[in-house]
Design a protein around this motif. Structure first.
Motif, PDB file in Angstrom:
ATOM      1  N   ALA A 138      -7.958  -3.768   1.332  1.00  5.21           N
ATOM      2  CA  ALA A 138      -7.188  -3.007   2.326  1.00  5.21           C
ATOM      3  C   ALA A 138      -6.881  -3.909   3.524  1.00  5.21           C
ATOM      4  CB  ALA A 138      -7.968  -1.771   2.762  1.00  5.21           C
ATOM      5  N   HIS A 141      -3.970  -6.051   2.790  1.00  4.90           N
ATOM      6  CA  HIS A 141      -2.724  -5.285   2.863  1.00  4.90           C
ATOM      7  C   HIS A 141      -2.266  -5.101   4.317  1.00  4.90           C
ATOM      8  CE1 HIS A 141      -3.503  -4.354  -1.326  1.00  4.90           C
ATOM      9  NE2 HIS A 141      -2.338  -3.775  -1.404  1.00  4.90           N
ATOM     10  N   LEU A 142      -3.233  -4.730   5.168  1.00  7.79           N
ATOM     11  CA  LEU A 142      -2.895  -4.487   6.570  1.00  7.79           C
ATOM     12  C   LEU A 142      -2.373  -5.779   7.215  1.00  7.79           C
ATOM     13  CD1 LEU A 142      -2.956  -2.276   8.730  1.00  7.79           C
ATOM     14  CD2 LEU A 142      -5.273  -2.995   9.313  1.00  7.79           C
ATOM     15  N   HIS A 170      -5.768   1.991  -1.151  1.00  7.72           N
ATOM     16  CA  HIS A 170      -5.511   1.364   0.156  1.00  7.72           C
ATOM     17  C   HIS A 170      -4.392   2.051   0.936  1.00  7.72           C
ATOM     18  CE1 HIS A 170      -8.166  -1.554  -1.308  1.00  7.72           C
ATOM     19  NE2 HIS A 170      -7.308  -2.331  -1.921  1.00  7.72           N
ATOM     20  N   VAL A 174      -4.272   2.136   4.987  1.00  9.53           N
ATOM     21  CA  VAL A 174      -3.347   1.152   5.571  1.00  9.53           C
ATOM     22  C   VAL A 174      -2.339   1.863   6.481  1.00  9.53           C
ATOM     23  CG1 VAL A 174      -1.439  -0.428   4.997  1.00  9.53           C
ATOM     24  CG2 VAL A 174      -3.627  -0.656   3.821  1.00  9.53           C
TER      25      VAL A 174
END
Ligand code: SAM
Length: 207
Positions: A138, A141-142, A170, A174
Motif C-alpha cells: 500500500a 501505491h501511495l 490497497h 490508498v
C-alpha cells in the motif's frame, strides 16, 4: 481504460509502466505529446521482444484456463487476444528506437521518476498498480500515485482490481491516505472491461 478524450490529450501525457504497448506510437502519430517510461526500456528491442513472447505464453495459458474471468464481447477469443498483443508489441517495437532518440521512451521507475514537477498535464498507469497488489505494498501505491501527481496535474490508474479479479486490499486505504493528504481521489466508471469487473479507474489530482 482511461476514458480519454481529445481534450485530455491536449497537453503533455506521461504513461508510467507503459511496457510494450502501442499507445505512444499511435498517439504520437495523431499529433499528441506522449512520453512513456518503464524500467523495461533499458533493454534492447530484441530482448524486449523475447521477454514479452515468453510472458505471453504463460499469460495466455492462464487466460485459457480461466476464460470465465474475462469479458469476450470485443476480443472474441484467446487467439484474437494473442494477435492483438502481438500487433501492439510490433507497433511499439517499430517505434521504439526512434522514440528513444526523441526522448519519448525513458527508462524510469515508480515511485521515483526523473521528471520535473508539473512537467506533464496527465500521468497514466495501466496494469501495474492495484493489479500486482500481492507484490506491491500500500505504501508503494501511495508513493507511486503521489509521484505521478508531482510530475502531472492529474493521475489516472487502471484497473482497480487484483490479478484474479479480486478487490485490491490497497484501494480504499490508498484513497483514504490520498484524501488525508489533501489530494482529490475518485473512482470513475470506464467503458473498457476485459478482466471481469475491472471497469473503473482512479482519477487523482494534487493537493
Ligand atoms: C503488465 S505490464 C503493463 C504494460 C502496459 N501499461 C499495459 O497496460 O499494457 C506492467 C509494466 O510495468 C513495468 N514496471 C514494473 N515495475 C515498475 C515500476 N516500479 N515503475 C514503472 N513501471 C514498472 C513492467 O516493466 C511492465 O512493462
Amino acid at each position: 481504460m482511461f476514458a480519454l478524450t481529445a481534450r485530455d490529450l491536449r497537453g503533455r501525457t506521461l504513461d508510467c509502466g507503459a511496457g510494450p504497448a502501442s499507445f505512444n506510437a499511435e498517439a504520437t502519430e495523431e499529433g499528441h505529446r506522449v512520453v512513456s517510461c518503464d524500467p523495461l526500456y533499458r533493454l534492447s528491442a530484441a530482448r524486449i521482444r523475447g521477454r514479452v513472447e515468453e510472458t505471453s505464453v504463460t499469460l495466455l495459458a492462464n487466460v485459457r484456463e480461466n476464460t470465465n474471468r474475462f469479458v469476450w464481447d470485443e476480443i472474441g477469443s484467446v487467439e484474437n487476444l494473442w494477435e492483438i498483443r502481438q500487433a501492439a508489441m510490433d507497433r511499439f517495437l517499430d517505434d521504439f528506437l526512434r522514440g528513444l532518440e526523441q526522448g519519448r521512451y525513458r527508462e524510469d521507475a515508480l515511485p521515483h521518476l526523473g521528471f520535473a514537477d508539473g512537467e506533464f498535464d496527465l500521468a497514466l498507469c495501466s496494469h501495474l498498480l492495484f493489479l500486482y497488489s500481492d507484490t506491491l505494498s500500500a505504501a508503494f501505491h501511495l508513493a507511486a500515485i503521489r509521484e505521478m501527481c508531482r510530475v502531472a496535474g492529474e493521475a489516472r490508474v487502471f484497473p482497480l482490481l487484483g490479478a484474479y479479479g479480486e478487490p485490491s486490499p490497497h484501494l480504499e486505504p490508498v484513497i483514504r491516505g490520498l484524501r488525508k493528504l489533501g489530494y482529490g481521489a475518485e473512482k470513475r466508471a470506464v467503458h473498457y472491461e476485459f478482466l471481469r469487473g475491472a471497469n473503473e479507474m482512479l482519477a487523482v489530482t494534487g493537493p
